[in-house]
Enzyme design. Structure first.
Site, PDB file in Angstrom:
ATOM      1  N   THR A  34       0.811  -1.222   0.000  1.00 49.49           N
ATOM      2  CA  THR A  34       0.000   0.000   0.000  1.00 49.49           C
ATOM      3  C   THR A  34       0.846   1.276   0.000  1.00 49.49           C
ATOM      4  OG1 THR A  34      -0.174  -0.337   2.378  1.00 49.49           O
ATOM      5  CG2 THR A  34      -2.050  -0.983   1.062  1.00 49.49           C
ATOM      6  N   GLY A  79       4.101  -2.659   7.733  1.00 45.61           N
ATOM      7  CA  GLY A  79       4.381  -3.241   9.045  1.00 45.61           C
ATOM      8  C   GLY A  79       5.810  -3.758   9.101  1.00 45.61           C
ATOM      9  N   GLU A 103      -6.314  -6.039   4.119  1.00 43.03           N
ATOM     10  CA  GLU A 103      -6.438  -7.213   3.227  1.00 43.03           C
ATOM     11  C   GLU A 103      -7.762  -7.184   2.480  1.00 43.03           C
ATOM     12  OE1 GLU A 103      -4.776 -10.823   3.765  1.00 43.03           O
ATOM     13  OE2 GLU A 103      -3.361 -10.259   5.339  1.00 43.03           O
TER      14      GLU A 103
END
Lengths: 699, 699
Positions: free
Chosen positions: A153, A192, A447
């Site tokens: 993203t 992350g 997701e």
């Protein structure tokens, strides 16, 4: 009003909960085995829960009092322990350990999962055998040399992967790709592990060769020196800081400024780029679906597992907490919350939803694994067998999209309803459900944003109905559309026969009711889609035009699917469990139908009086299941360590342990700002200036 | 698929939002005046927003990065500024300042409100004139000498105030009360301000005189020495630590061990205890209702104010954010989120709900003030005028209970729907809505747990319907029950006349539809209550038996009330605003009806085809209101400081400002645990011990 006694203390909470266990209607341990999939799994889970509880590294009860920096450091300190176990112990054990950790410490689970699930998963799914060997050799599995993150993203781009702005441009002269973020919105965002952990990143970028753009592909880019952790040239990384939840994971942003990587760092299992700059695209683009489906399927399990914890807390507390009722002046005890019909009505339909998710998760996980097996046997041939598998894949893709969306929404609602059912104590950080909500909420947007997934599912349903009209066979899960799609067949012959509570609420009637309503909802979406086409809209715009009814069709299909899977599991369950599971399945179907009663009335399946009868059944089922409520939470078999809430303790000793936890984590200290802020407040005098008298004002 | 260009950057977000403002269908500033109640109030609000924004004490954009200790100290540092303003400036200005602060900094608002609203409010409501003079003299209003907290709830007791365990026993020999916590569950719990701030507490305890218990009364108990802040003898206090939200306020627990206070510290406006131990109870117990109602009414306003902020953020972001659509290969821009019908369907019904709450809040606030005036004029006589006022009070009490519950639930849902509509960015702590959710959630469980309030409201509705059957006149807000409660009259004559979209969705039709359905729901609750009585249940148990339908009746009544109040405000609004407000009111009524379509079908008001027409109207209304969406958020007139989210900026410059905020609050730093944790992870070697070979294993 006066009385001659003071208020009685509440009865001993331990005996309040003990009496709930006196006479369960089913063998509790049997249900645990049935939920877990056999006593071997149950015993393995119990061993792992005990190992976690005894390892000081895994203490979680003090989480609310950790700062962001402490939270992240605590999480990092556990990575090595888990990585060592993951590489030395059997895979099944690791999977079970992770599923327990996803409930106990979801933020840590994400931090660990970014490497093992997303980064390593990208290698598994997209690397060629020789690339895989290369990265394995570098230590990509065991984190011995490499820690990975997943760079999909961007600041300006989430769900639309095709619209990502980051580029990877081939420089044929030196056989390298140049990875670049051309704009601010191209900044990789939400990555992350990027802020503190990762040495490498699987970067999604537009493949550009000889001025042509070939769409989004995946490239491994080194972010940091593995010896010094210094950022590599051209790589800028920042910390996204505080989030709603899951602060255990260090999400970050990454900007690439003309970063060079070898051509061989593009993952080339599917699309390949040769030394000379030839781009070879794969025959079956759908193969990339697999990883998406896995994530969605796992979120159905996660929804079930988290809901089990929330209901354990809420149900046990409701069996101990007393409020109103009783005859106060006579000194009688107040009434247990769980004895109020409205409290049963609040919690027990959620219990039924949780069982629906438990059993559905198990079945879709098994189906997914079977499908992946077929897919890997398939090779790259385009034949009839391949067609079947691809068809199956599409169906699973659509169904899993709907399940992911509605189960994560369902679970999020369950958490907050359970939290509110704790009254004021639900607002404490030490009772467990406020953090559970914050941690879980991300499931609804990551997701695949839930709304977008429901529309994908709805689009598949519309397309399948249209195909069926043209004579294509229906997949099994949509067999309820049979007849409905033919020009002559209608749904009018599908109506509830009989008005008794038994007839209206039997599992067979409910299955038929939901099938009928789902078929109706799909036909309405088809109608709206065709109305859009009739207005001259393009196919895509007609789909947008019908999006509200498409979303609705996806909801009705997904609830129908959940009920059918639940019922199938009831049929296969041990005899001793069947009565309670049947009642739970009926409650799931009936309560959901009452919540959507308009659809059932409009489809003509139920009449108004039948809906009233169904409402009566819901109340009746709640009062029946109430008798087993605590035993059902016992069957979930979470230890107090996993439940991690003083209000959800097995022994019911809620007040003592809640008080102990709060006081031990917040020991008495002098007020730190008494001298600087409070004393000056209390001792201040008013400083009002009237100003001097002015001569011109004098009389 | 290849194309010959790379991805285009998104169009300039500033121009994306500017084009939304080009052509509003209504005069935006006029609507602001209408919402605020006149241009004078608007200008006062603007002055206060500017003052807050410019005062460094009131910085809020860095809140996500503060620790619990810093959060509390920051909050305390603002108390004095606000206390000085509250005592030196006009009350109206203070009220407006507080209402803005309740949106900007809800946790601080609570901390301040505990003293001024709850503690001082208890004095105002329950002290005699001479007691009031005494406490004023001590500095109870201005915090010059006293800071107060409010000691009602206990560890084991929340909603049931009559069941509190703390005792206040008169010791006539020395003219003192002994305040005591007899058990652990009697520990005062959730007491805002107790942990760090308060010198005194308004303690709710069972009044015991000569061995008789007279129920719960209020006593002022000193907690700490005002010079040293040392705890008074017999007082133990602890810190409740971390909460889901509102960490600005220091909630604590308090245990009393035989704490002695003068008899005169019992607040005796209502019940009095003489020197000789005679207890004199008041003629009109209902007078204590007033304060409860005020809290509920203010939460309707709060729901509206917080919802305005959430919708400002979500709507403006949706006008800037682009995703999918457009022709990527042709290099066209992606489509704005707000242009997707499904996104309009997600947000704009919430906009309509927000307007319903805005106008209802205004009307119930005015009604409440009128009622309180009548009440204070009343004296203590029991006459016909008193009967009317008491009747009115009961109706307001019940209606406000329903409004508090359903408006706070509505707002909580609006916040989370708006948050989810931001996609992944909603999960950042810097975009504002995750904290808004955590802060707001407490509204659903405090000052009367929502579920309990709905049941109170439902009980009143059932009782009123039964009274009406006996010939008692109906209060105005329940006039829709006329006819329905008579034995002969039915609801069957109330049905929608005409099938066109205009006929089905006109405001008059929707008002009639909701009235009809609410009447039906109340009659169903009456039916269930009477069925309970028919089974031989006591009145109280029959009410419990009918609780699901009672809750439902309260919901239908409250939505009906909201729609009627909204419509009434539309009728009075300036002509230029009427079209857009009418459409919003219709959307509120129609969308809510579609959400509860089963009820409308069952009551016979709408047919299935009419419901389909209504669904079409909802989509149509969304697409119409979409054109004004940004202008409607502009009319809310919150400055960027109050909106406090880079995604909700007036100028639409979301990406630059979001990036700036995140990077300025999280500056680059070396990873703090690289040497201690990450390097050892990356550089570790496997330590597996196979163990020595055993002689017995040798072949």
């Amino acid at each position: 009003m006066s009385s001659n006694s003071t208020m009685p203390a509440p009865p001993n909470p331990r005996s309040s909960i003990a009496e709930e266990r006196a006479n369960p209607s089913f063998p509790v341990r049997e249900l645990t085995y049935w939920i877990d999939g056999g006593h071997r799994v149950t015993e393995l889970k119990e061993r792992i829960m005990l190992e976690l509880e005894r390892d000081p590294l895994w203490r979680v009860s003090d989480h609310p009092n950790l700062s962001l920096a402490e939270t992240r450091e605590r999480a990092m300190s556990k990575i090595r322990r888990l990585a060592d176990l993951a590489t030395s112990r059997p895979l099944e054990e690791t999977m079970i350990r992770m599923s327990i950790i996803s409930v106990v410490d979801p933020g840590f689970w994400t931090r660990f999962g970014v490497h093992f699930g997303l980064f390593f998963g990208a290698l598994q799914g997209q690397a060629t055998p020789s690339q895989m060997a290369y990265w394995m050799d570098k230590g990509a599995l065991s984190m011995q040399g490499i820690t990975g993150c997943f760079g999909m993203t961007e600041l300006g781009h989430g769900s639309n992967v095709a619209g990502l702005e980051t580029t990877a441009t081939l420089d044929e002269k030196v056989d390298e790709f140049i990875v670049h973020s051309p704009t601010l919105t191209a900044t990789k965002w939400w990555i992350g592990g990027a802020a503190h952990t990762a040495t490498h990143c699987a970067v999604y970028a537009q493949l550009i060769v000889k001025g042509q753009c070939y769409g989004t592909k995946t490239f491994v880019v080194q972010l940091r020196d593995t010896k010094t952790f210094a950022l590599m040239p051209g790589v800028n990384i920042g910390d996204l800081g505080k989030k709603m939840g899951r602060d255990q994971i260090d999400n970050g942003w990454i900007r690439f400024t003309h970063v060079r990587i070898p051509r061989s760092h593009m993952l080339m299992k599917h699309t390949k780029v040769t030394r000379s700059g030839e781009v070879i695209e794969p025959p079956l683009a759908q193969l990339a679906y697999g990883a998406l489906i896995q994530g969605r399927v796992s979120m159905v399990s996660d929804s079930a597992n988290v809901a089990k914890r929330a209901l354990t807390i809420a149900t046990r507390y409701a069996s101990v907490r007393r409020q109103f009722g009783g005859s106060v002046s006579a000194g009688a005890a107040e009434t247990k919350l769980i004895d109020y019909p409205i409290h049963q009505y609040r919690l027990l339909p959620l219990m039924a939803q949780t069982f629906a998710m438990i059993f559905t998760a198990r079945e879709v996980t098994a189906n997914y694994e079977k499908l992946m097996g077929e897919l890997s046997d398939l090779g790259e041939a385009k034949d009839a067998a391949a067609d079947d598998v691809i068809k199956n894949l599409k169906e699973t893709h659509a169904t899993s999209a709907g399940l992911k969306a509605f189960c994560t929404w369902m679970c999020l609602n369950i958490i907050d309803q359970c939290r509110q059912s704790l009254g004021g104590h639900g607002y404490s950080a030490y009772t467990g459900l406020s953090q559970a909500y914050s941690d879980f909420a991300v499931h609804c947007t990551w997701e695949g944003d839930n709304t977008i997934l429901t529309l994908q599912c709805g689009r598949y349903l519309v397309a399948t109905a249209l195909d069926a009209r043209k004579g294509q066979p229906l997949p099994e899960n949509l067999s309820y559309l049979k007849g409905a799609v033919s020009a002559t067949g209608g749904l009018s012959d599908r109506a509830c026969k009989g008005d008794s509570a038994e007839q209206v609420s039997s599992l067979d009637t409910l299955k038929a009711a939901w099938s009928s309503v789902a078929a109706n909802a799909i036909l309405n979406a088809v109608r709206d889609f065709e109305a859009g086409l009739g207005k001259g809209l393009s196919k895509d715009d007609a789909y947008e035009f019908s999006s509200a009814s498409r979303l609705h069709a996806a909801r009705m299909h997904t609830y129908t699917y959940l009920l059918h899977r639940f019922a199938a599991q009831v049929d296969q369950s041990p005899t001793a469990l069947r009565p309670v599971l049947t009642l739970l399945a009926q409650l799931f179907g009936a309560h959901s139908a009452v919540q959507h009663s308009g659809e059932f009335l409009q489809s003509g399946f139920y009449t108004g009086p039948q809906i009233e009868t169904l409402k009566g059944f819901v109340s009746h089922a709640c009062s029946e299941i109430r008798k087993d409520a605590v035993s059902l939470t016992d069957a979930f078999n979470y230890t107090d360590y996993v439940v991690n809430s003083p209000l959800g303790r097995f022994d019911g000793d809620v007040y003592e342990k809640y008080f102990e936890l709060v006081t031990s984590l917040n020991p008495a200290k002098p007020v730190p700002y008494f001298d600087s802020l409070i004393r000056p407040l209390l001792e201040r005098t008013n400083e009002t200036e009237a100003g001097p008298e002015l001569e011109i004002d004098e009389e």
